[in-house]
Write an enzyme that holds these catalytic residues in place. Structure first.
Site, mmCIF file in Angstrom:
data_model
loop_
_atom_site.group_PDB
_atom_site.id
_atom_site.type_symbol
_atom_site.label_atom_id
_atom_site.label_comp_id
_atom_site.label_asym_id
_atom_site.label_seq_id
_atom_site.Cartn_x
_atom_site.Cartn_y
_atom_site.Cartn_z
ATOM 1 N N LYS A 24 0.864 -1.188 0.000
ATOM 2 C CA LYS A 24 0.000 0.000 0.000
ATOM 3 C C LYS A 24 0.898 1.235 0.000
ATOM 4 O O LYS A 24 1.945 1.242 0.671
ATOM 5 C CB LYS A 24 -0.878 -0.035 1.256
ATOM 6 C CG LYS A 24 -1.902 1.083 1.358
ATOM 7 C CD LYS A 24 -2.789 0.913 2.601
ATOM 8 C CE LYS A 24 -3.840 2.000 2.721
ATOM 9 N NZ LYS A 24 -4.710 1.841 3.911
ATOM 10 N N SER A 76 -9.748 2.072 3.066
ATOM 11 C CA SER A 76 -8.853 2.821 2.219
ATOM 12 C C SER A 76 -7.872 1.949 1.444
ATOM 13 O O SER A 76 -7.284 2.407 0.473
ATOM 14 C CB SER A 76 -8.052 3.816 3.068
ATOM 15 O OG SER A 76 -7.210 3.134 3.984
ATOM 16 N N SER A 106 -10.050 -0.410 7.196
ATOM 17 C CA SER A 106 -9.472 -0.306 5.857
ATOM 18 C C SER A 106 -8.801 -1.549 5.286
ATOM 19 O O SER A 106 -8.440 -1.555 4.113
ATOM 20 C CB SER A 106 -8.476 0.843 5.810
ATOM 21 O OG SER A 106 -9.170 2.047 5.695
#
Ligand code: GLN
Length: 488
Positions: A77, A152, A176
């Site tokens: 990420k 997210s 998330s």
């Protein structure tokens, strides 16, 4: 081909010399090149560096005694700092930021032999539930390109669901990892707060943020968590406690397992669970019963407080964490500032997106003198009650099961103008972060062609048990190996 193989299988093939890391890395780089236009799941692809790392891994494999993950390509990420590679947190603020060091998660995984394919898209500064707040544009859900992948960690979830990467890392402040895992039909685990180092992971809400793996299955997540977890003296909240081998107990039988079902999570209040999602969760629970588990109704009486408490605590912490982005030290700087004040306000005003600015304003307000006691302190007191609810529950049960999300993935644009309804998509995940306990999401079926995720929540440091409970179910079902039509 290789994309239908789990990390566990790829690792075995690499160790046996049936495939080289260079070959595997090239294969996934090609998949990204050919398919990511549809998904927008990557912000940066590290072709050259990945192939160089893969070459090194092949040498390590040849030399013998290479760790299990040696040569396996994985995506990170874009919230994790990566030495020499752009680390944007999906914000215009950091669009020009090349990190001078690696996050501990990245260092640990590299030491375990992982090859980094690239950096995945996400909501700006991890604030969001749909991946629509990214400066680099929305990510699409591989099961339906009109739908959001969740957020997210939406880029990581979409990349794994479409098998553009065999696995990825994510972070979870209020859901998330679990919410995008649920929306995209993959498996993800948020570990206990302090289990995985936060060093070099760009901070959103420091008392809630935790990194974890997002993969195809519980057994893959176990392998990845083995590499990610551990004490780190560079993170003052990291916990000095030995890391068990998460792969060791995956096959333990579930006889006598006591599963708690929070009655508040299954209640049909407004904004509650969609009926089809509920039916699918119930079928999964029946399967657990058939495996020897016992279902026990429990109460988490302060559940309704978790979303309001989170939306005081998280913005408060983000408003202080994001004050470091001031146009002076790193990141975006506005053109021709008149004076210092103009430099601060315009740099921040021009580079932060709308949702990030909203949170900074809410947080600054909640922390300001005169309001601190009424909002932040009150929220901290309520947080304790939420935490106590879980403590009481774990006196009666071993794990808790619940939906991961009230509904399946919604359409792009459907909630982007309605922050409250967006915030409510984390209604089942947020309490876990406030309590600091571990939880995962596993795919348990499809509603109208879209994946449904079920949450398994554990007591502190019970990651191994969660992975075991998830793995037993995945041995009997194939939801987690089903691929979206376009990415088969
Ligand atoms: N969706 C929640 C938020 O917007 C949680 C995000 C997260 O876990 N990083 O804050």
């Amino acid at each position: 081909m290789y994309h239908t193989k789990s990390v566990t299988e790829l690792s075995a093939m690499l160790q046996a010399g049936e495939v080289s890391s260079v070959e595997l890395t090239r294969y996934f780089l090609d998949r990204i090149k050919n398919s990511d236009e549809k998904l927008n799941s990557f912000i940066t692809v590290c072709e050259e560096q990945a192939l160089a790392q893969a070459k090194e891994c092949d040498e390590r494999l040849k030399a013998g005694n290479a760790p299990a993950l040696t040569g396996v390509p994985v995506a990170h990420k874009d919230i994790f700092c990566t030495d020499g590679v752009k680390t944007s947190c999906a914000s215009k603020m950091l669009d020009n930021f090349i990190s001078p060091y690696d996050a501990t998660v990245v260092t640990n995984m590299r030491a375990a032999g992982v090859v980094m394919l690239g950096k995945t898209n996400m909501d700006e500064f991890a604030m969001g539930s749909s991946n629509e707040t990214s400066y680099y544009g929305a990510v699409k859900n591989p099961w339906n390109l009109k739908a959001v992948p969740g957020g997210s960690s939406g880029g990581s979830a979409a990349a794994v669901a479409a098998r553009l990467a065999p696995a990825a890392t994510g972070t979870d402040t209020g859901g998330s990892i679990r919410q995008p895992a649920a929306f995209c039909g993959i498996t993800g685990i948020k570990p206990t707060y302090g289990r995985v180092s936060r060093f070099g992971m760009i901070a959103f809400a420091s008392s809630l943020d935790q990194a974890g793996p997002m993969g195809q299955s519980a057994s893959d997540c176990a392998l990845l968590l083995n590499a990610m977890a551990g004490f780190d003296e560079k993170d003052s909240t990291s916990i000095e406690k030995a890391v068990p081998d998460y792969s060791a107990d995956l096959d333990k039988p579930l006889d006598g397992l006591r599963i708690g079902l929070p009655k508040e999570y299954f209640a049909h209040a407004e904004g509650g669970m969609n009926a089809e999602v509920e039916a699918i969760i119930k079928t999964a629970l029946d399967q657990y019963k058939a495996m020897g588990a016992e279902l026990v109704e429990i109460e988490l009486p302060n559940s309704a407080l978790s979303v309001p408490v989170y939306y005081v605590v998280a913005p408060a912490e983000c408003s202080t964490n994001l004050s470091r982005f001031d146009g002076v030290r790193y990141g975006y700087r506005c053109e021709d500032p008149k004076d210092l004040n103009d430099l601060y306000t315009r740099s921040r005003g021009e580079a932060f997106g709308e949702e990030v600015q909203r949170r900074i304003m809410v947080g600054t307000y909640a922390l300001s003198s005169g309001y601190y006691d009424a909002y932040y302190l009150k929220a901290q007191q309520l947080r304790q009650l939420i935490s106590d609810d879980f403590k009481n529950a774990y006196e009666k049960v071993d794990v808790i099961m619940a939906p991961a999300t009230p509904e399946t993935a919604f359409n792009i644009g459907e909630k982007s103008d309605d922050p409250i309804s967006m915030y409510l998509s984390d209604i089942y995940t947020i309490a876990v972060n406030l309590a600091g306990i571990p939880a995962m999401s596993i795919p348990v079926g499809f509603s109208d062609g879209m994946p449904v995720g079920m949450q398994i929540i554990g007591n502190h440091f019970e990651e191994a048990r969660l992975l075991n409970v998830a793995h037993k179910y995945q041995q009997q079902t194939d939801w987690h190996t089903t691929l979206p039509e376009e990415f088969k």
